[in-house]
Enzyme design. Structure first.
Site, mmCIF file in Angstrom:
data_model
loop_
_atom_site.group_PDB
_atom_site.id
_atom_site.type_symbol
_atom_site.label_atom_id
_atom_site.label_comp_id
_atom_site.label_asym_id
_atom_site.label_seq_id
_atom_site.Cartn_x
_atom_site.Cartn_y
_atom_site.Cartn_z
ATOM 1 N N GLU A 42 0.830 -1.211 0.000
ATOM 2 C CA GLU A 42 0.000 0.000 0.000
ATOM 3 C C GLU A 42 0.865 1.263 0.000
ATOM 4 O O GLU A 42 1.839 1.362 0.742
ATOM 5 C CB GLU A 42 -0.903 -0.018 1.237
ATOM 6 N N LYS A 115 -9.289 2.727 -2.357
ATOM 7 C CA LYS A 115 -9.597 2.165 -1.053
ATOM 8 C C LYS A 115 -10.942 2.671 -0.547
ATOM 9 O O LYS A 115 -11.198 3.879 -0.508
ATOM 10 C CB LYS A 115 -8.481 2.548 -0.070
ATOM 11 N N CYS A 152 -5.754 -2.934 2.155
ATOM 12 C CA CYS A 152 -5.606 -3.000 3.609
ATOM 13 C C CYS A 152 -6.941 -3.041 4.373
ATOM 14 O O CYS A 152 -7.573 -4.077 4.466
ATOM 15 C CB CYS A 152 -4.741 -1.850 4.093
#
Length: 569
Positions: A42, A115, A152
């Protein structure tokens, strides 16, 4: 068969040249080893976490130029898909940026995902800069497989406890064959087990095999342990990369399982990792050593200096610094006062001899006397009691900072979490420094880790006299820590219960809860708990001015615990 290169690297925030060069090098290695997709962590292009650098126009411009370099380099390996983390601009109302995942092939962005779940708890504040991505799946077809992506936090909400959105649902509905998750997941005690349990459950729930690629390395207070892994419904955790080190591994995905990349059938599977992993002491050792190595390197320090009192805290700090940087790069200074015991000097000498560390002696008796005389002459009042005790600590802190300034060595502060919690430290004295190695270790853990280092080395690094002497600041005649604090075995349980609570590993949380409940059954016990909680509250101002500490636990002082200074508790 889909061959996946898991690339676990130690990226530096803002080092676009270094980060992009490392990515390009591993792209070439992945291509040479026959991988069809290479996966990085990330925000790999800029490093995690940039903070308010994301509001700097020059930072974002240099990030875009680095992305162009990656796209150009990908033309040299046209069959390879490279998955990186970066930042993309958001168009429309909301925050100006996205935390993005890009899949790049032959100079083109072939998939782009933003994200969806942005953590704003604990050490995280991604909602400060990023706008959540759309609640849709991002899918890429490659080598006959449908690959879905997440970043994540997107994978941490399968039970729906923290967010209304669960990105796993969209990926399941999109009927992907395998999920690739890029991560910058900081390490703490119990975190590896937590990741394995959570993602194993989600993978079984949705019947979606998953590759989890994590960052490694220290960044300010945080340490990332790597430990990237692959997990499938049938195999469980099938593969794990190195912990606390960079790693490059190519594995294969075939018929719903992860296998060795050099295997043409399913007859040779990967060797699953040890479920237990590292012991707690070995985990703490590696976490702190890596944290110091990267902090010193990134802040351009080659040497460190430590005030050596002959006590357990400075001894452990020096021992860990030696493991991180080597004995030649660690300087110790002992500064005896009129109240120092003979052992404070002799034990310091023994410690530094054991570790091969240079020890300087700088007595402070005359300096303290001069300060005291000057104070009395100016204000018509002699120094005594706590004021005199603090003066000794501040004289020592001044000497250490002078050495740091003169020789360019990073000063390491030596306070532990127990003392920092209750303010058993002197502001502008023993709190001076650029980094604290043991500030997230309770005093009982300081003793445990010190004993472990001796066992791990197979010899006495920290002298037995240091391990067995009663803790004392030695700022007054016959002074002991227990004069003003409960025994550390009791104090630490109260502090764990109060500061960390449910964030503790389950067995620690239960033990701390039971201890405090039993303590509160007596009037004396209730007074003790109330007094300790009051000390924690009153000393927030000290912690706010203290140097950063290497985070070891789920809740450490610093960005992970935000409390007001001026408040009625």
């Amino acid at each position: 068969m889909l061959k996946i290169a898991i690339v676990q690297l130690n990226f530096t925030v803002g080092d676009f040249a270094g980060n992009s060069a490392a990515i390009i090098s591993k792209m070439q290695q992945a291509h040479q080893q026959g991988a069809q997709i290479a996966v990085f962590s990330e925000l790999s292009l800029c490093g995690y976490y940039p903070g308010d650098l994301l509001e700097d126009a020059d930072f974002l411009q240099r990030l875009d130029l680095a992305l162009q370099d990656i796209c150009t380099a990908s033309k040299a390996t046209p069959e390879l898909v490279t998955v990186i983390g970066t930042v993309r601009k958001h168009v429309g109302p909301g925050k100006p940026l996205h935390n993005a995942l890009l899949a790049i092939q032959n100079g083109q962005i072939v998939a782009e995902y933003y994200k969806q779940l942005l953590p704003t708890y604990g050490i995280f504040d991604e909602g400060r800069h990023f706008e959540p991505g759309a609640e849709v799946a991002c899918v890429l077809a490659l080598a006959g497989y449908r690959i879905g992506f997440m970043v994540c936090e997107d994978g941490w909400n399968d039970q729906g406890a923290d967010y209304k959105v669960n990105p796993f649902n969209a990926l399941s509905q999109a009927q992907v064959d395998v999920v690739i998750s890029v991560n910058a997941s900081p390490s703490d005690i119990g975190k590896r087990k937590q990741r394995h349990e959570l993602f194993s459950a989600a993978v079984r729930h949705h019947a979606l095999p998953l590759v989890y690629v994590n960052q490694v390395g220290g960044q300010d207070q945080l340490v990332f342990d790597g430990a990237s892994f692959a997990v499938s419904p049938n195999q469980g955790i099938a593969f794990e990369a190195a912990r606390f080190a960079e790693d490059f591994q190519v594995i294969a995905f075939q018929a719903g399982q992860f296998v060795r990349a050099d295997n043409a059938s399913l007859s040779t599977v990967l060797t699953p990792p040890d479920a237990e992993g590292l012991s707690v002491c070995e985990f703490m050792r590696r976490q702190i050593v890596l944290g110091l190595q990267d902090y010193a390197r990134r802040c351009h320090f080659s040497k460190v200096v430590v005030g050596c009192s002959g006590g357990i805290d400075s001894a452990l700090t020096i021992a860990l610094a030696v493991q991180a940087l080597g004995a030649d790069n660690v300087i110790a200074i002992t500064m005896p006062s009129v109240f120092s015991s003979e052992g404070s000097v002799s034990d310091s000498v023994a410690l530094c001899n054991n570790l091969g560390v240079k020890l300087y002696t700088h007595p402070i008796r005359d300096l303290v006397q001069q300060y005291s005389a000057g104070f009395e002459a100016a204000f018509a009042a002699p120094l005594s009691g706590l004021t005199l005790e603090n003066l000794q600590a501040r004289v020592r802190g001044t000497i250490l900072m002078a050495y740091s300034n003169r020789y360019g060595a990073l000063l390491l502060t030596t306070g532990n979490k127990s003392e920092i919690s209750v303010g058993y430290c002197t502001l502008y004295g023993d709190t001076n420094g650029g980094l604290g190695l043991i500030g997230d270790l309770y005093k009982t853990e300081v003793f445990a880790l010190s004993s472990y280092l001796n066992q791990h080395a197979g010899r006495e690094l920290i002298p037995s006299a240091v391990l067995t002497k009663p803790p004392s600041a030695e700022l007054a005649p016959g002074q002991l820590d227990t004069d003003s604090l409960p025994p550390y075995s009791e104090l630490d349980e109260i502090l764990k219960w109060h500061i960390e609570g449910r964030r503790l590993p389950a067995h620690e949380a239960e033990a701390a809860r039971r201890f405090v409940e039993q303590l509160q059954q007596t009037e004396e016990g209730r007074k003790t708990v109330t007094r300790i909680l009051g000390m924690v509250a009153r000393n927030e101002y000290k912690r706010r001015q203290a140097p950063p500490i290497i985070r070891v636990r789920a809740r450490a002082f610093g960005s992970g615990r935000q409390m007001p200074i001026a408040a009625k508790y």
